[in-house]
Each structure stands twice: as structure tokens, then as C-alpha cells.
Design a protein around this motif. Sequence first.
Motif, short mmCIF file in Angstrom:
data_model
loop_
_atom_site.label_atom_id
_atom_site.label_comp_id
_atom_site.label_asym_id
_atom_site.label_seq_id
_atom_site.Cartn_x
_atom_site.Cartn_y
_atom_site.Cartn_z
N ALA A 1 -11.36 -33.13 -64.96
CA ALA A 1 -11.92 -32.40 -66.09
C ALA A 1 -11.71 -30.91 -65.89
N PRO A 2 -11.62 -30.13 -66.98
CA PRO A 2 -11.41 -28.69 -66.82
C PRO A 2 -12.57 -28.04 -66.08
N ILE A 3 -12.24 -27.03 -65.28
CA ILE A 3 -13.26 -26.28 -64.55
C ILE A 3 -13.81 -25.20 -65.47
N LEU A 4 -15.11 -25.11 -65.55
CA LEU A 4 -15.73 -24.13 -66.46
C LEU A 4 -15.34 -22.72 -66.07
N PRO A 5 -15.16 -21.85 -67.06
CA PRO A 5 -14.76 -20.48 -66.78
C PRO A 5 -15.82 -19.70 -66.00
N LEU A 6 -15.40 -18.63 -65.37
CA LEU A 6 -16.35 -17.72 -64.72
C LEU A 6 -17.38 -17.22 -65.73
N SER A 7 -16.91 -17.02 -66.96
CA SER A 7 -17.78 -16.49 -68.01
C SER A 7 -18.98 -17.39 -68.27
N SER A 8 -18.82 -18.70 -68.05
CA SER A 8 -19.93 -19.62 -68.29
C SER A 8 -21.04 -19.46 -67.25
N HIS A 9 -20.72 -18.86 -66.10
CA HIS A 9 -21.71 -18.65 -65.03
C HIS A 9 -22.21 -17.20 -64.98
N ASP A 10 -21.68 -16.37 -65.87
CA ASP A 10 -22.01 -14.93 -65.84
C ASP A 10 -23.38 -14.68 -66.46
N THR A 11 -24.31 -14.16 -65.66
CA THR A 11 -25.65 -13.87 -66.16
C THR A 11 -25.92 -12.37 -66.22
N HIS B 1 -18.68 -16.20 -55.30
CA HIS B 1 -18.58 -14.98 -54.50
C HIS B 1 -18.10 -13.81 -55.37
N LEU B 2 -17.10 -14.08 -56.21
CA LEU B 2 -16.57 -13.04 -57.08
C LEU B 2 -17.62 -12.54 -58.08
N LEU B 3 -18.39 -13.47 -58.65
CA LEU B 3 -19.44 -13.07 -59.58
C LEU B 3 -20.51 -12.22 -58.89
N ASN B 4 -20.85 -12.59 -57.66
CA ASN B 4 -21.83 -11.80 -56.91
C ASN B 4 -21.30 -10.42 -56.56
N LEU B 5 -20.01 -10.34 -56.25
CA LEU B 5 -19.41 -9.03 -55.95
C LEU B 5 -19.41 -8.14 -57.19
N ALA B 6 -19.13 -8.75 -58.35
CA ALA B 6 -19.13 -7.98 -59.60
C ALA B 6 -20.51 -7.39 -59.88
N LYS B 7 -21.55 -8.17 -59.60
CA LYS B 7 -22.91 -7.69 -59.80
C LYS B 7 -23.24 -6.58 -58.80
N TYR C 1 -13.13 1.44 -52.10
CA TYR C 1 -12.64 2.00 -53.37
C TYR C 1 -13.67 1.74 -54.47
N ALA C 2 -13.67 2.64 -55.44
CA ALA C 2 -14.52 2.45 -56.63
C ALA C 2 -13.76 1.56 -57.61
N VAL C 3 -13.90 0.27 -57.44
CA VAL C 3 -13.13 -0.71 -58.22
C VAL C 3 -13.71 -0.82 -59.63
N LYS C 4 -12.84 -0.71 -60.63
CA LYS C 4 -13.28 -0.78 -62.02
C LYS C 4 -13.25 -2.20 -62.56
N ALA C 5 -12.28 -2.98 -62.09
CA ALA C 5 -12.15 -4.35 -62.61
C ALA C 5 -11.33 -5.21 -61.66
N VAL C 6 -11.53 -6.51 -61.78
CA VAL C 6 -10.70 -7.51 -61.10
C VAL C 6 -10.10 -8.40 -62.17
N TYR C 7 -8.78 -8.53 -62.14
CA TYR C 7 -8.10 -9.41 -63.09
C TYR C 7 -7.82 -10.75 -62.42
N THR C 8 -8.14 -11.83 -63.12
CA THR C 8 -7.93 -13.15 -62.54
C THR C 8 -7.57 -14.18 -63.60
N LEU D 1 -12.04 -4.34 -50.16
CA LEU D 1 -11.55 -3.24 -51.00
C LEU D 1 -12.70 -2.54 -51.72
N CYS D 2 -13.69 -3.32 -52.16
CA CYS D 2 -14.83 -2.74 -52.87
C CYS D 2 -15.63 -1.78 -51.99
#
Length: 499
Positions: A313-323, A287-293, A261-268, A257-258
Motif C-alpha cells: 500500500a502507498p506510504i502516507l506523505p510526510l504532510s499527513s504527519h505534520d502537526t 526524524h526529519l519532521l522533528n528536525l523541521a520543528k 547552517y541556517a537551513v531554510k528548507a529540505v527538499y525530498t 548540517l542544521c
Amino acid sequence: MIPYKTIIKIDRASKQPVYIQLTNQFIDLIKKRTLPPRTKLPGSRTLADLIGLHRKTVIACYEELTLQGWIESIPKKGTFVHKDIPVLQQQEWIEKTVSKKDDKAGFSFNKKSLLTRKFPQDHLDDYMYVNDGVSDERLAPVKELSIIYRKIANKKHTLKYMNYGTTYGNLELRETLACYLSETRGLNITKDNILITRGSQMGMFLASQLLVENQDYIIVGETNYSSADTTFEYAHAKLLRVKVDEHGLDTHDIEKLCKNYAVKAVYTTPHHHHPTTVTLCAKRRMHLLNLAKTYHFAILEDDYDYDFHYNHAPILPLSSHDTCGNVIYIGSICKTVAPVFRVGYLVAPKAFVDECAKLRRFVDRQGDAILELTFSSFIKDGSLDRHIKKVVKIYKDRRDLFCNLLKEELSDYLSFEIPKGGMALWVTLNKKYSWDTVTEIAKEHKLIISEWQRYDVTNCKHNAIRMGFSCYNETEAKEFVRRFKKTMQDIDLQESFSY
């Protein structure tokens, strides 16, 4: 001569001051033209004698009417109904009396059909409701929170928080959350990356209003949290949908899709996809983080039930891997403690948080600073962690019981996978049955299933809904299953008679 003695009635038992009662009756007489403009009113002493009131009460009434502009005093002539009072244009009624104001507005306004929902507004005690998965308010640490709240509210220095404050939310809570989210979720943030909200829904609304311009594209799952869909559509976004399987959102579909289309955001909702409860696997997360970049879109990560995990144990959020500053992380404390405590947060790059704070000023000027201070203390002294540890054990037991009951009593009608966490199951109805029919028959057994269609907005015909278990204790879970089983047995009986 106006018969003041008979048309003015004073209720001595009323809590409303007598002079206000008198004032309101005069206003009503003026509006109805019983007292037309320029009508001379009796002197205060004369009126007091006529209706049996103290003269000072009448004087107070006249002063109030003068202040409001209904009457005017002309020196050496007396007191008169104001000459410029216009006639109030009123609707002509067929009935002589009206018990309440008309339900129809006397002005035009926009009606948003997409905001219309059919959830029951009142919960009757003898009914049971199929819900999305909500916390049990009976487990809320009300006593602990009330002690902290009372202690904070009684301190003299707390007075400064009674006035208008920052739209970012209480500073102390933002600092506390920055540490807490860093320790528990691996987020590398400071207070400047946090906006306190009234819950995750407010964070989602603020983010969508700033992200979306007319007809911008947002990618969501083929099955998705229906309130998120509505929020994005209200912001005039166009939704692009991708498949959701046992590993979560299909990121290869997102990549396709990317490219077009000019994708503005992905909701997850990666921890437990809403509504199906599956977890976004590690490979797709990266993969999703790389696509966002690569494609410069935002990831709107709604981590609505991070605290509730049972098998691992809880899985760390995407935000914790966002650089690269692509993730907007949204969560809430009210989901963990009780929905009534409207405390949530939005975590994002400072530039975006600053804009959200500006917009928030015109949506909800600020939150409850005392409540926010209460939760700051509740988190810092370890009470939140203790509460989470307690309810996770309870909810795990309830999940196991609920799943066992469904398998034992309803396996001919329903199928599901045991969720690894969260507070709900993704339950598929046997294809020979329809949720339309089940919903109608269930009402006869005081079981309410609201808006099941919202789980299949794309008409996939998966025949599944989300079914919460966390708010039912053992007795209630058994009763829920009993009512559901009786519903299905009645449907079978009706079908046998139809042949």
C-alpha cells in the motif's frame, strides 16, 4: 511620379483583405523612404483607377493609414505622408535579401546558463528515448475527460468561468481535492490550504521564490531531481547535499548540517526518491519532521508519483504527519493522467498559500477553470480512482517485463534493484563502460540518452541513470532492449579491435 501601377501587387487569392494588403504595402514604401515625409499621395479615385481597385477599398486603406499615423489629410490640399515619420535605423546587410529575421536580439538581456538543457525538442517516430519515467499517453482517459469537458462547457452557468477568476484556482476543484487528499493521503486540510498550479514544477517554483532570500541554504540529496536543483539555484539558494542510501535521505547528515547552517528548507521525494527510486523509511520520516520543528525549516515534499505503488500500500506523505505546519506538499494530476493536462496542487499552511497566490498572479494569472472543473468532476465520480487502478496494473506488468528483459539480455552490462513503485528503474552501468560512449553509439541504433550527467552532479561516479519503463508496451520494451544490447555489443566489438 511614383509608379504605383507596377510596385503595388494585390493577391486576389489571399485570405487577407485587399485594403489591408494595400495598407501594408504603403507602410513598407514609407518605411523604405520610397515615399518620404510630406509626399503627396494620389486621390482615392486616381489611385483606384491606376491599380484597378474599387475606390472604397482605397478610401479604407487611407483611413487605416491615417489611424495608424502614417499619413495625414490637409484640408483643401490633399493627403500626404506624415511629416514627422522618422527614418528607421536598420542593420546593414551584406546580402540584398533576407529570408528571415535575424536570430540575434537588438537589446541586452540576462542569459541564465543554469537553465540550459540538452533534452531533444523533437521526438522522431523511429527513435526511442531513455526517459525519467513518464506515463503512457495512450492510456489517458481522453474520451471520459472530453465528455465531461464538453458537458461543463455547454452549460449556461459556466459562462462566469470564462472571465478572470481567482489565482488560488477553481474553488470547486480545491474543495474536491481537500476531500480527496484527506481520504487517500491522510492530509488534514481544507480548501484554504490548497493552491491549484499548472503542475508540480510551478508549485516548486513559487515555493522556492518565497522561501529563499539570497544565499539561503536548502538541503537536497547527493543524488537529486535535477530540475529541483535548478529551481533552487535560480532562486539564489545555496545547496547543501546529504547522502542517499537504500533508506532514502540520511537525516543524521541533515541534523549535522542544521547545527552549522541556517537551513531554510529540505527538499525530498520520500515516496520514491528521484532519481534512485528508494523510499524514505519511517524512522527517518519522523526524524526529519522533528528536525523541521526544532530548526524551523520547511520540508518541500514533492510527491510526484504517489499513485504508482506495486508491492504494498502507498506510504502516507510526510504532510499527513505534520502537526507544526512545516511541510509544503506538492503533487499533480497530470503525472497520473497525462502530462498535457496541466493540473497540479500545492498544499501548505494558509498563510503560505496566500503568499503563493499573490505571486502566482504575476507568473500565470490563473489556470484553465473549465479544465479544473472537469477534473473536479472526474475525481468526484470516481473516474480518477478507476483510471489509477487500471494503469497501476498495466505499469506493474510493464515493470516486471522490463526488469526480466534487462536481466536476461543485459545482465553483463547493467545492474539494478526492482523498484517497489514508480515508473522508472535506477540502472547502474558496469564500471568498465562509460555512459559517454554508450550515448554516442546508441544514437547509431536510434536510441537517445539525454543528459545522463544530470544524475551525478556531485561527481560521485556511481555510473547510474534513471530508466523509465512505463511508456513501453511489450513490443516496444523488447525493441528498446534489443537496441540497447546491440549498442553494448558494438562497444565490445570496438574495444576488441583496439587491442
